[in-house]
Scaffold this motif. Structure first.
Motif, PDB file in Angstrom:
ATOM      1  N   ARG A  89       0.838  -1.208   0.000  1.00  0.00           N
ATOM      2  CA  ARG A  89       0.000   0.000   0.000  1.00  0.00           C
ATOM      3  C   ARG A  89       0.869   1.251   0.000  1.00  0.00           C
TER       4      ARG A  89
ATOM      5  N   SER B 191       0.927   3.876  -3.091  1.00  0.00           N
ATOM      6  CA  SER B 191       0.574   5.279  -2.819  1.00  0.00           C
ATOM      7  C   SER B 191       1.710   6.204  -3.224  1.00  0.00           C
TER       8      SER B 191
ATOM      9  N   TRP C 176      -5.900   6.704   6.820  1.00  0.00           N
ATOM     10  CA  TRP C 176      -5.087   6.131   5.751  1.00  0.00           C
ATOM     11  C   TRP C 176      -4.226   7.247   5.151  1.00  0.00           C
TER      12      TRP C 176
ATOM     13  N   GLU D  51      -2.625   6.773   1.437  1.00  0.00           N
ATOM     14  CA  GLU D  51      -3.694   6.630   0.447  1.00  0.00           C
ATOM     15  C   GLU D  51      -4.468   7.933   0.289  1.00  0.00           C
TER      16      GLU D  51
ATOM     17  N   THR E 102      -4.741  10.107  -3.150  1.00  0.00           N
ATOM     18  CA  THR E 102      -6.046  10.493  -3.700  1.00  0.00           C
ATOM     19  C   THR E 102      -6.132  12.002  -3.887  1.00  0.00           C
TER      20      THR E 102
END
Length: 387
Positions: free
Chosen positions: A239, A243, A356, A359, A363
């Protein structure tokens, strides 16, 4: 014996970066990578303030040397043997400085780094004197550059080789030297702006941005390697790597826009754009250092908590976006569109507080890039520039 360099046509068609300039970029990035590695280890060991100061000092020295060479080459690179040999001396100094960056990072001794830096700057002084000899039109400007560079090198030699110690007074004296280096182009160009090539300069800055962003991708590949070497799937590490990759892609996206990043040749505009890249390059390099530190934290190879890595990455991204706002957005867009990246910078500072963090930052960066692209497409200034 001083050579003779002639100016180039600032409106020359199909002007692109030369293999020699790319060679200089490679050597500069070796030094930048050493500075970023120092910041990475400082973050991992929870030496935040000291690590940041060391990074800023080393990065400034690398950047100011690259900057002066890049603008000089855009105006006076005549592909002569004299220019190439002086560039090789410049490259040698860059390698010495890269070695000095590692020493400075670990022991706070700045002598080797100063020696490398002075070699680079003496090569630049020679090039400016050569241009003064070969270009009657820009002789006064070139002489100002050459003599002022030599004078400031005396300051660095005295400071770095005879007075230096890791203490607040020395940091103040370093800041004084940095200001003197920044003043040199202002003072020199007042005698007549050098004939640099606009599209060539835009390309040169863009190429260094790409290479520096590549450092973050390298850190991302290390995260994936850690997962594969462990023999089992580490979802958290995957992750983080995913990211980090998305954040880097978005950083590339917001930098390389459809409109030219610098328009016109007004001195105040050019200096804002040129110096405004300090936070852009530094922020991009620091993101890579932050990702590398976060990997150590995630794999329990660091003394600092993982949250520190999230903060380091978020702050570096914010610095990068603020730099773009100063250097480009404030001039190329109108109304609220000018502050899209600034808004992204402010919001990025909130992402470490979210469940998070990585992430969320990825985003946000994608959303910022997409919104900027959509709104800029219909911005009156952008539309006018393509009319």
């Amino acid at each position: 014996m001083i050579g003779r360099l002639e100016e180039r046509d600032p409106d020359e068609h199909h002007r692109v970066a030369t293999p020699l300039e790319l060679f200089v970029d490679l050597a500069s990035v070796i030094a930048i990578a050493a500075a970023a590695a120092g910041l990475h280890h400082a973050l991992a060991e929870a030496h935040y303030l000291e690590g940041l100061l060391v990074f800023l000092i080393t990065f400034f020295a690398i950047w100011i040397a690259w900057l002066n060479y890049t603008w000089f080459a855009s105006a006076f690179d005549d592909d002569s043997v004299s220019f190439k040999l002086a560039t090789f001396v410049f490259l040698s100094g860059s390698l010495v400085m890269a070695a000095g960056v590692t020493e400075f990072t670990h022991s706070r001794l700045i002598r080797v780094m100063v020696i490398g830096y002075v070699i680079m700057r003496l090569a630049m002084a020679y090039l400016w004197f050569s241009a003064a000899k070969g270009s009657a039109r820009y002789r006064a400007t070139c002489l100002r550059y050459g003599w002022s560079i030599l004078a400031v090198q005396v300051y660095w030699v005295v400071l770095g080789l005879f007075l230096w110690e890791w203490a607040p007074p020395m940091l103040v004296l370093f800041a004084v030297g940095a200001v003197l280096e920044l003043i040199i182009p202002f003072w020199s160009e007042r005698a007549g702006m050098t004939p640099w090539h606009r599209h060539h300069i835009i390309e040169r800055y863009g190429l260094l941005t790409i290479i520096v962003l590549g450092e973050t991708l390298l850190s991302t590949s290390f995260a994936l390697r850690e997962t594969f070497d462990a023999g089992e799937v580490d979802v958290a590490l995957i992750r983080l790597a995913a990211s980090a990759a998305i954040i880097t892609f978005a950083m590339w996206w917001v930098y390389f826009t459809r409109e030219d990043s610098v328009q016109g040749r007004e001195p105040w505009r050019i200096f804002t754009w040129g110096y405004g890249h300090i936070p852009i390059f530094a922020g991009a390099a620091a993101v890579g250092a932050g990702v590398a530190a976060a990997i150590d934290m995630q794999t329990h190879h660091a003394h600092a908590p993982l949250a520190a890595g999230h903060w380091a990455i978020a702050i570096a991204v914010a610095v990068y976006l603020v730099g773009l706002t100063i250097a480009r957005e404030a001039f190329n867009l109108t109304g609220a569109n000018r502050f899209i990246l600034l808004a992204g910078a402010l919001l990025s500072l909130a992402t470490p507080l979210l469940p998070w963090p990585m992430e969320s930052l990825a985003t946000l960066m994608v959303a910022t890039a997409a919104i900027r692209t959509i709104l800029a497409k219909n911005d009156p200034k952008v539309v006018a520039s393509f009319a």
